[in-house]
Design a protein around this motif. Structure first.
Motif, PDB file in Angstrom:
ATOM      1  N   PHE A   1       0.745  -1.259   0.026  1.00 14.37           N
ATOM      2  CA  PHE A   1       0.141  -0.004  -0.021  1.00 14.37           C
ATOM      3  C   PHE A   1       1.038   1.167  -0.007  1.00 14.37           C
ATOM      4  CE2 PHE A   1      -3.431  -2.632   2.142  1.00 14.37           C
ATOM      5  CZ  PHE A   1      -4.147  -2.887   1.097  1.00 14.37           C
ATOM      6  N   VAL A   2       0.542   2.289  -0.843  1.00 12.92           N
ATOM      7  CA  VAL A   2       0.952   3.565  -0.653  1.00 12.92           C
ATOM      8  C   VAL A   2      -0.355   4.457  -0.498  1.00 12.92           C
ATOM      9  CG1 VAL A   2       1.990   5.416  -1.831  1.00 12.92           C
ATOM     10  CG2 VAL A   2       2.938   3.134  -2.091  1.00 12.92           C
ATOM     11  N   TYR A   3      -0.334   5.470   0.121  1.00 19.09           N
ATOM     12  CA  TYR A   3      -1.474   6.138   0.298  1.00 19.09           C
ATOM     13  C   TYR A   3      -0.827   7.744   0.401  1.00 19.09           C
ATOM     14  CZ  TYR A   3      -0.410   6.834   5.458  1.00 19.09           C
ATOM     15  OH  TYR A   3      -0.181   7.156   6.873  1.00 19.09           O
ATOM     16  N   VAL A   4      -1.962   8.383   0.063  1.00 20.02           N
ATOM     17  CA  VAL A   4      -1.586   9.849  -0.368  1.00 20.02           C
ATOM     18  C   VAL A   4      -2.565  10.477   0.346  1.00 20.02           C
ATOM     19  CG1 VAL A   4      -1.536  11.521  -2.367  1.00 20.02           C
ATOM     20  CG2 VAL A   4      -0.911   9.112  -2.653  1.00 20.02           C
ATOM     21  N   ILE A   5      -2.117  11.737   1.068  1.00 19.55           N
ATOM     22  CA  ILE A   5      -2.945  12.498   1.716  1.00 19.55           C
ATOM     23  C   ILE A   5      -2.827  13.927   0.875  1.00 19.55           C
ATOM     24  CG2 ILE A   5      -3.378  13.960   3.873  1.00 19.55           C
ATOM     25  CD1 ILE A   5      -1.593  11.882   5.393  1.00 19.55           C
ATOM     26  N   THR A   6      -4.225  14.376   0.574  1.00 23.15           N
ATOM     27  CA  THR A   6      -4.184  15.684  -0.306  1.00 23.15           C
ATOM     28  C   THR A   6      -4.732  16.774   0.656  1.00 23.15           C
ATOM     29  OG1 THR A   6      -6.410  15.249  -0.845  1.00 23.15           O
ATOM     30  CG2 THR A   6      -4.633  14.280  -2.196  1.00 23.15           C
ATOM     31  N   GLY A   7      -4.850  17.823  -0.029  1.00 18.49           N
ATOM     32  CA  GLY A   7      -5.242  19.205   0.560  1.00 18.49           C
ATOM     33  C   GLY A   7      -6.909  19.129   0.652  1.00 18.49           C
ATOM     34  N   PHE A   8      -7.481  20.237   1.346  1.00 20.18           N
ATOM     35  CA  PHE A   8      -8.856  20.268   1.550  1.00 20.18           C
ATOM     36  C   PHE A   8      -9.332  20.485   0.179  1.00 20.18           C
ATOM     37  CE2 PHE A   8     -12.407  22.806   2.761  1.00 20.18           C
ATOM     38  CZ  PHE A   8     -13.276  21.809   3.550  1.00 20.18           C
ATOM     39  N   ASP A   9     -10.671  19.955  -0.025  1.00 14.34           N
ATOM     40  CA  ASP A   9     -11.458  20.083  -1.277  1.00 14.34           C
ATOM     41  C   ASP A   9     -10.926  19.513  -2.488  1.00 14.34           C
ATOM     42  OD1 ASP A   9     -13.770  21.019  -0.270  1.00 14.34           O
ATOM     43  OD2 ASP A   9     -13.737  23.009  -0.665  1.00 14.34           O
ATOM     44  N   PHE A  10      -9.910  19.083  -2.675  1.00 17.44           N
ATOM     45  CA  PHE A  10      -9.375  18.524  -3.889  1.00 17.44           C
ATOM     46  C   PHE A  10      -9.786  17.263  -4.178  1.00 17.44           C
ATOM     47  CE2 PHE A  10      -7.283  22.702  -3.632  1.00 17.44           C
ATOM     48  CZ  PHE A  10      -7.213  23.173  -4.966  1.00 17.44           C
ATOM     49  N   PHE A  11     -10.349  16.415  -3.156  1.00 20.28           N
ATOM     50  CA  PHE A  11     -10.530  15.138  -3.316  1.00 20.28           C
ATOM     51  C   PHE A  11     -11.681  14.748  -2.755  1.00 20.28           C
ATOM     52  CE2 PHE A  11      -8.988  11.289  -4.910  1.00 20.28           C
ATOM     53  CZ  PHE A  11      -9.132  10.369  -3.962  1.00 20.28           C
ATOM     54  N   THR A  12     -12.713  14.694  -3.657  1.00 22.93           N
ATOM     55  CA  THR A  12     -13.910  14.402  -2.996  1.00 22.93           C
ATOM     56  C   THR A  12     -14.794  12.967  -3.503  1.00 22.93           C
ATOM     57  OG1 THR A  12     -14.852  15.996  -4.543  1.00 22.93           O
ATOM     58  CG2 THR A  12     -14.712  16.787  -2.285  1.00 22.93           C
ATOM     59  N   ARG A  13     -15.871  12.668  -2.973  1.00 25.78           N
ATOM     60  CA  ARG A  13     -16.156  11.560  -3.436  1.00 25.78           C
ATOM     61  C   ARG A  13     -17.137  11.983  -4.562  1.00 25.78           C
ATOM     62  NH1 ARG A  13     -15.567   7.383   0.220  1.00 25.78           N
ATOM     63  NH2 ARG A  13     -15.092   8.182   2.124  1.00 25.78           N
ATOM     64  N   ALA A  14     -17.276  11.064  -5.711  1.00 28.60           N
ATOM     65  CA  ALA A  14     -18.008  11.143  -6.959  1.00 28.60           C
ATOM     66  C   ALA A  14     -19.605  11.288  -6.829  1.00 28.60           C
ATOM     67  CB  ALA A  14     -17.714  10.309  -7.858  1.00 28.60           C
ATOM     68  N   ASP A  15     -20.039  10.650  -5.477  1.00 32.07           N
ATOM     69  CA  ASP A  15     -21.461  10.671  -5.508  1.00 32.07           C
ATOM     70  C   ASP A  15     -22.095  11.972  -4.305  1.00 32.07           C
ATOM     71  OD1 ASP A  15     -20.191   9.912  -3.020  1.00 32.07           O
ATOM     72  OD2 ASP A  15     -21.300   7.839  -2.907  1.00 32.07           O
TER      73      ASP A  15
END
Lengths: 164, 496
Positions: A149-163
């Motif tokens: 596993f590799v996981y990425v932490i992104t900043g606020f509001d730039f990664f949201t669920r499609a639904d």
């Protein structure tokens, strides 16, 4: 004064003599009179006995006391001087039974959770090694495996669920 | 009062870590993510500031959301991303449990004599107090905070086995079940540099050598203040228990109060773009792993590993090591010479056999006896002598005559630690006289008071001390069990 001579085959620090394992065997019973001042604790008597004394314990009924024989001196032919010291344990065994004591060690009772400083230990340890497997951790690899596993932490509001 | 384990863990971290974008992928997926970022953002600064951290995380069970994700930028451009979002930014898992069985059933099972060391994955060796866990289950939990890459190993104890029917909740002391006895912080993920690298570095690291870059830095950290105690794990494993313990600044015992639970664990702080800060911990864990490998080596002197290249061999299982002292058993003769610790204040008439008393209180005998002061002092001296004294009942023969015809049918306690129940099963037949002279009458089980229809027994390993002999039934019944008396068709009387 009646004096009973015994042969005692037991422990000197046993309270009550004459049990199954430490018999008190009567050897001879003599009658006599004290001819000089005598302590009750340390008694010295002279007796006539036609062989080498084969007793080691005495009861003097008039004193209500039991004695260990501490020394025997041959005075002349068949005459013996017997020196005795009181056996307070047997003499006062009923008093002892009514006494309270703080018992630190005992043969017939045992509290196993009390540390026993007389226990003997061999050097070293016996080592028990047990593994508990789990489904969580993988070995740490210098180069990540393809399925690591590799996981990425992104900043606020730039990664949201499609639904949403 | 139940305490929700997850809330408890949140309290340990002392903060909320709500990152709304936490993507789980693998090595190849990371390359694609970087490409996706590259396509939606116009320049390096845009996305490197939003791609806050990248962690390599060799943890197997991470809960993920199956919902597809998309990425957009401030200009309204968007792009689907084929990755899964991590469902929660922190998680707690039950790693397993282990029953610490007493061997001696006496003081030698406890602190000062028995030592327990536990290897925790990614953490290293820790010492556990045997007083805390003897006769109980050790419970192992791990909490992960993905926002920081920090984890916490939690070691607890419980009286019962935890299975699928029992959630791994912890409760306050007085309610039994799991009680946390220590916590240890560790790093479970290694951060891949982002902010200090250019996009080329990120892509290359993602595919080829990301972790190697960091690990190299980790090895370098070995010369930068790794505590000596940690390095010592690569040497002797039996010389000292304390020296192998993890550096105390990386986790500390948990204190409980009546008001709840508080922790002394250091607050987790987020480490960004600073390989050294976490690589040091990784190296500690790695060094501990070498300690494990050393123990497994057939020849410790020549086969010992001591090279950082074996980082991959780090054990992932929990290892419980119990160091039992080699205690010599007393023979019957030794017991009759030395006695064993009992520590009771009793009338001497209650005792029998050899005993050593430290103080004695002789009742007032001045009015009823001709005992002199000199005799009294000698009596006190003999009764408190360190050599002890013997009190055998000379009338024992008479006592036993009445019971001689009885066949003593007693039950040896077999306590099932897994269940709450216990029962006795018939161990063997023996006559009362046989019993008095049997090995069971010394140490394991002995009678110390005999009546016409009862006998008081002390049975090792047992909670109940008092039994009585039922006339004409030939069985011993635990007096306590009378409340729950159960006549088992096969096993007779006893708990059930």
């Amino acid at each position: 004064m009646k004096i009973v001579f015994y042969h005692y085959k037991g422990l000197k620090n046993q309270i009550k003599k004459g049990g199954r394992d430490d018999p008190l065997t009567k050897v001879i019973e003599l009658d006599g009179t004290l001819k000089q001042p005598t302590s009750l604790t340390n008694v010295v008597v002279t007796i006539e006995y036609d062989k080498t004394p084969n007793f080691n314990y005495v009861y003097i009924e008039e004193f209500s006391r039991y004695y260990f024989i501490t020394n025997i001196v041959s005075v002349r032919n068949n005459v013996w001087q017997i020196t005795m010291h009181i056996d307070v344990l047997y003499t006062y065994n009923t008093i002892i039974d009514n006494s309270y004591a703080f018992i630190e060690r005992a043969e017939q009772q045992h509290n196993p959770m009390i540390v026993d400083n007389k226990r003997v230990f061999e050097a070293g340890y016996q080592i028990e090694k047990n593994e508990i497997s789990n489904d969580v951790f993988r070995t740490f690899n210098m180069t990540p495996r393809d399925d690591d596993f590799v996981y990425v932490i992104t900043g606020f509001d730039f990664f949201t669920r499609a639904d949403e | 009062m139940w305490i929700d384990f997850r809330n408890y863990i949140s309290n340990i971290f002392y903060k909320n870590t709500h990152f709304n974008g936490m993507m789980l992928t693998n090595k190849r997926g990371l390359y694609n993510i970087v490409k996706d970022f590259e396509s939606i953002f116009s320049n390096f600064t845009d996305y490197s500031s939003e791609m806050t951290s990248i962690y390599y995380c060799p943890i197997k069970s991470i809960k993920v959301s199956e919902t597809s994700q998309y990425l957009n930028n401030s200009r309204g451009d968007w792009k689907d991303i084929k990755v899964k979002g991590i469902e929660a930014d922190s998680t707690i898992q039950h790693l397993g449990q282990y029953f610490v069985s007493p061997r001696f059933n006496n003081f030698a099972d406890y602190k000062g004599y028995t030592h327990i060391k536990i290897y925790l994955p990614y953490m290293g060796y820790v010492n556990v107090d045997p007083n805390e866990c003897m006769g109980k289950y050790l419970q192992f939990f791990v909490a992960f905070d993905f926002a920081t890459g920090k984890g916490i190993h939690l070691i607890g104890t419980s009286s019962n086995y935890i299975d699928n029917q029992h959630e791994p909740y912890i409760v306050d002391d007085c309610f039994g079940d799991v009680r946390i006895i220590s916590t240890y912080e560790f790093d479970f993920a290694m951060e891949i540099p982002v902010g200090t690298s250019n996009i080329g570095d990120i892509k290359r690291n993602a595919v080829l050598g990301a972790i190697k870059t960091v690990a190299t830095a980790a090895v370098s950290a070995a010369t930068m203040g790794i505590p000596a105690a940690v390095v010592a794990t690569t040497s002797s494993v039996t010389s000292s228990f304390e020296v192998q313990e993890r550096s105390p600044d990386k986790g500390s015992r948990l204190k409980t109060t009546s008001a709840g639970t508080e922790t002394q664990t250091t607050e987790t702080t987020k480490t960004t773009n600073n390989p050294k800060s976490f690589s040091k911990t990784a190296l500690e864990a790695f060094n501990s792993s070498i300690g494990v490998l050393n123990m497994s080596a057939p020849n410790g002197n020549t086969d010992r590993v001591n090279d950082a290249s074996l980082l991959w061999s780090m054990p992932t299982n929990i290892i419980v090591e119990i160091y039992r002292p080699k205690m010599m058993n007393y023979s019957k003769n030794e017991i009759s010479l030395l006695g064993q610790p009992v520590g009771v204040a009793n009338p001497i008439s209650f005792m029998s056999g050899f005993m050593v008393a430290s103080s004695v209180k002789i009742p007032d005998i001045s009015s009823s006896s001709s005992i002199t002061l000199e005799e009294l002092e000698e009596l006190e001296m003999l009764l408190t002598s360190p050599n002890g004294f013997y009190r055998y009942r000379v009338e024992e023969d008479d006592d036993f005559t009445n019971l001689k015809s009885f066949e003593l049918y007693y039950y040896k306690n077999h306590y099932d630690w897994v269940s709450q129940y216990k029962f006795y099963y018939p161990h063997e037949y023996m006559t009362w006289k046989d019993f008095i002279n049997s090995p069971y009458n010394v140490g394991n089980m002995f009678a110390y008071e005999v009546g016409d229809d009862y006998v008081r027994l002390n049975i090792k390993d047992d909670y109940g001390d008092y039994y009585y002999l039922e006339n004409n039934v030939n069985s011993l019944v635990d007096i306590n069990s009378k409340v729950y008396n159960y006549n088992h068709p096969d096993y007779g009387y006893g708990f059930y």
